[in-house]
Design a protein around this motif. Sequence first.
Motif, PDB file in Angstrom:
ATOM      1  N   ILE A 174       0.926  -1.217  -0.074  1.00 31.65           N
ATOM      2  CA  ILE A 174       0.031   0.061  -0.044  1.00 31.65           C
ATOM      3  C   ILE A 174       0.803   1.309  -0.126  1.00 31.65           C
ATOM      4  O   ILE A 174       0.605   2.221  -0.650  1.00 31.65           O
ATOM      5  N   PHE A 175       1.681   1.147   0.975  1.00 32.64           N
ATOM      6  CA  PHE A 175       3.009   2.374   0.923  1.00 32.64           C
ATOM      7  C   PHE A 175       3.354   2.663  -0.702  1.00 32.64           C
ATOM      8  O   PHE A 175       3.560   3.723  -1.009  1.00 32.64           O
ATOM      9  N   LYS A 176       4.066   1.545  -1.115  1.00 32.05           N
ATOM     10  CA  LYS A 176       4.400   1.645  -2.353  1.00 32.05           C
ATOM     11  C   LYS A 176       3.555   2.215  -3.414  1.00 32.05           C
ATOM     12  O   LYS A 176       4.070   3.177  -4.457  1.00 32.05           O
ATOM     13  N   ALA A 177       2.377   1.749  -3.249  1.00 29.94           N
ATOM     14  CA  ALA A 177       1.497   2.323  -4.328  1.00 29.94           C
ATOM     15  C   ALA A 177       1.164   3.743  -3.999  1.00 29.94           C
ATOM     16  O   ALA A 177       0.918   4.548  -5.148  1.00 29.94           O
ATOM     17  N   LEU A 178       1.151   4.265  -2.854  1.00 29.33           N
ATOM     18  CA  LEU A 178       0.943   5.520  -2.405  1.00 29.33           C
ATOM     19  C   LEU A 178       2.004   6.437  -2.899  1.00 29.33           C
ATOM     20  O   LEU A 178       1.617   7.456  -3.567  1.00 29.33           O
ATOM     21  N   VAL A 179       3.414   5.923  -2.774  1.00 32.78           N
ATOM     22  CA  VAL A 179       4.286   6.773  -3.361  1.00 32.78           C
ATOM     23  C   VAL A 179       4.451   6.908  -4.861  1.00 32.78           C
ATOM     24  O   VAL A 179       4.693   7.748  -5.481  1.00 32.78           O
ATOM     25  N   ASP A 180       4.083   5.813  -5.490  1.00 36.94           N
ATOM     26  CA  ASP A 180       3.947   5.663  -6.982  1.00 36.94           C
ATOM     27  C   ASP A 180       3.081   6.741  -7.538  1.00 36.94           C
ATOM     28  O   ASP A 180       3.374   7.408  -8.582  1.00 36.94           O
ATOM     29  N   ALA A 181       1.716   6.543  -6.865  1.00 34.50           N
ATOM     30  CA  ALA A 181       0.871   7.456  -7.241  1.00 34.50           C
ATOM     31  C   ALA A 181       1.176   8.871  -7.196  1.00 34.50           C
ATOM     32  O   ALA A 181       1.298   9.759  -8.148  1.00 34.50           O
ATOM     33  N   GLN A 182       1.748   9.163  -6.107  1.00 30.91           N
ATOM     34  CA  GLN A 182       2.159  10.671  -5.805  1.00 30.91           C
ATOM     35  C   GLN A 182       3.325  11.077  -6.664  1.00 30.91           C
ATOM     36  O   GLN A 182       3.360  11.993  -7.448  1.00 30.91           O
ATOM     37  N   ALA A 218      -5.821  12.793  -3.423  1.00 25.38           N
ATOM     38  CA  ALA A 218      -6.305  11.830  -4.471  1.00 25.38           C
ATOM     39  C   ALA A 218      -5.560  10.693  -4.565  1.00 25.38           C
ATOM     40  O   ALA A 218      -6.184   9.526  -4.830  1.00 25.38           O
ATOM     41  N   SER A 219      -4.202  10.614  -4.146  1.00 26.38           N
ATOM     42  CA  SER A 219      -3.525   9.251  -4.298  1.00 26.38           C
ATOM     43  C   SER A 219      -4.217   8.531  -2.878  1.00 26.38           C
ATOM     44  O   SER A 219      -4.179   7.275  -3.131  1.00 26.38           O
ATOM     45  N   ARG A 220      -4.440   9.214  -1.844  1.00 28.02           N
ATOM     46  CA  ARG A 220      -4.938   8.224  -0.815  1.00 28.02           C
ATOM     47  C   ARG A 220      -6.116   7.653  -1.054  1.00 28.02           C
ATOM     48  O   ARG A 220      -6.618   6.441  -0.697  1.00 28.02           O
ATOM     49  N   THR A 221      -7.138   8.307  -1.630  1.00 25.61           N
ATOM     50  CA  THR A 221      -8.427   7.718  -2.098  1.00 25.61           C
ATOM     51  C   THR A 221      -8.384   6.725  -3.090  1.00 25.61           C
ATOM     52  O   THR A 221      -8.969   5.564  -2.882  1.00 25.61           O
ATOM     53  N   THR A 222      -7.472   7.071  -4.134  1.00 26.78           N
ATOM     54  CA  THR A 222      -7.247   5.994  -5.244  1.00 26.78           C
ATOM     55  C   THR A 222      -6.686   4.746  -4.537  1.00 26.78           C
ATOM     56  O   THR A 222      -7.319   3.500  -4.947  1.00 26.78           O
ATOM     57  N   VAL A 223      -5.731   4.696  -3.675  1.00 27.78           N
ATOM     58  CA  VAL A 223      -5.094   3.618  -3.020  1.00 27.78           C
ATOM     59  C   VAL A 223      -5.890   2.831  -2.136  1.00 27.78           C
ATOM     60  O   VAL A 223      -6.048   1.572  -2.114  1.00 27.78           O
ATOM     61  N   ALA A 224      -6.664   3.661  -1.458  1.00 26.70           N
ATOM     62  CA  ALA A 224      -7.604   3.155  -0.287  1.00 26.70           C
ATOM     63  C   ALA A 224      -8.502   2.177  -1.112  1.00 26.70           C
ATOM     64  O   ALA A 224      -8.879   1.103  -0.864  1.00 26.70           O
ATOM     65  N   GLY A 225      -9.172   2.929  -2.374  1.00 28.38           N
ATOM     66  CA  GLY A 225     -10.188   1.933  -3.217  1.00 28.38           C
ATOM     67  C   GLY A 225      -9.481   0.622  -3.651  1.00 28.38           C
ATOM     68  O   GLY A 225     -10.052  -0.477  -3.705  1.00 28.38           O
ATOM     69  N   LYS A 226      -8.028   0.965  -4.067  1.00 28.47           N
ATOM     70  CA  LYS A 226      -7.677  -0.119  -4.927  1.00 28.47           C
ATOM     71  C   LYS A 226      -7.282  -1.328  -3.825  1.00 28.47           C
ATOM     72  O   LYS A 226      -7.476  -2.553  -4.357  1.00 28.47           O
ATOM     73  N   PHE A 227      -6.988  -1.263  -2.730  1.00 31.47           N
ATOM     74  CA  PHE A 227      -6.640  -2.217  -1.588  1.00 31.47           C
ATOM     75  C   PHE A 227      -7.887  -2.343  -0.523  1.00 31.47           C
ATOM     76  O   PHE A 227      -7.529  -3.149   0.331  1.00 31.47           O
ATOM     77  N   GLU A 228      -8.674  -1.847  -1.025  1.00 28.38           N
ATOM     78  CA  GLU A 228     -10.044  -2.139  -0.018  1.00 28.38           C
ATOM     79  C   GLU A 228      -9.670  -1.520   1.493  1.00 28.38           C
ATOM     80  O   GLU A 228     -10.178  -2.611   2.320  1.00 28.38           O
ATOM     81  N   VAL A 229      -9.118  -0.686   1.613  1.00 37.62           N
ATOM     82  CA  VAL A 229      -8.963  -0.116   3.211  1.00 37.62           C
ATOM     83  C   VAL A 229      -9.310   1.363   3.218  1.00 37.62           C
ATOM     84  O   VAL A 229      -9.882   1.857   1.998  1.00 37.62           O
ATOM     85  N   THR A 230      -9.369   1.853   4.346  1.00 34.51           N
ATOM     86  CA  THR A 230     -10.071   3.104   4.568  1.00 34.51           C
ATOM     87  C   THR A 230      -8.824   3.946   4.455  1.00 34.51           C
ATOM     88  O   THR A 230      -7.597   3.782   4.471  1.00 34.51           O
TER      89      THR A 230
END
Length: 65
Positions: A17-25, A33-45
């Motif tokens: 999840i952290f890697k996906a967040l950094v990659d998105a940013q 926006a990156s937090r929202t996208t990653v939360a949806g992708k990994f089904e977490v809040t």
Amino acid sequence: MSDEQPGPLTVDQRRAIFKALVDAQDGGAGVAASRTTVAGKFEVTEDQVRDIEREGMAQQWPPLG
């Protein structure tokens, strides 16, 4: 999306999840926006994503470290 998780996230899951967040940013997405996208992708809040973001930065997880 369910508010319930089957159990705590593993370190590997949190790192992914952290890697996906950094990659998105790094790809140009804003922080919110990156937090929202990653939360949806990994089904977490988004709160979980924020916690993981703090943990990853504190421990210099890849791709930072």
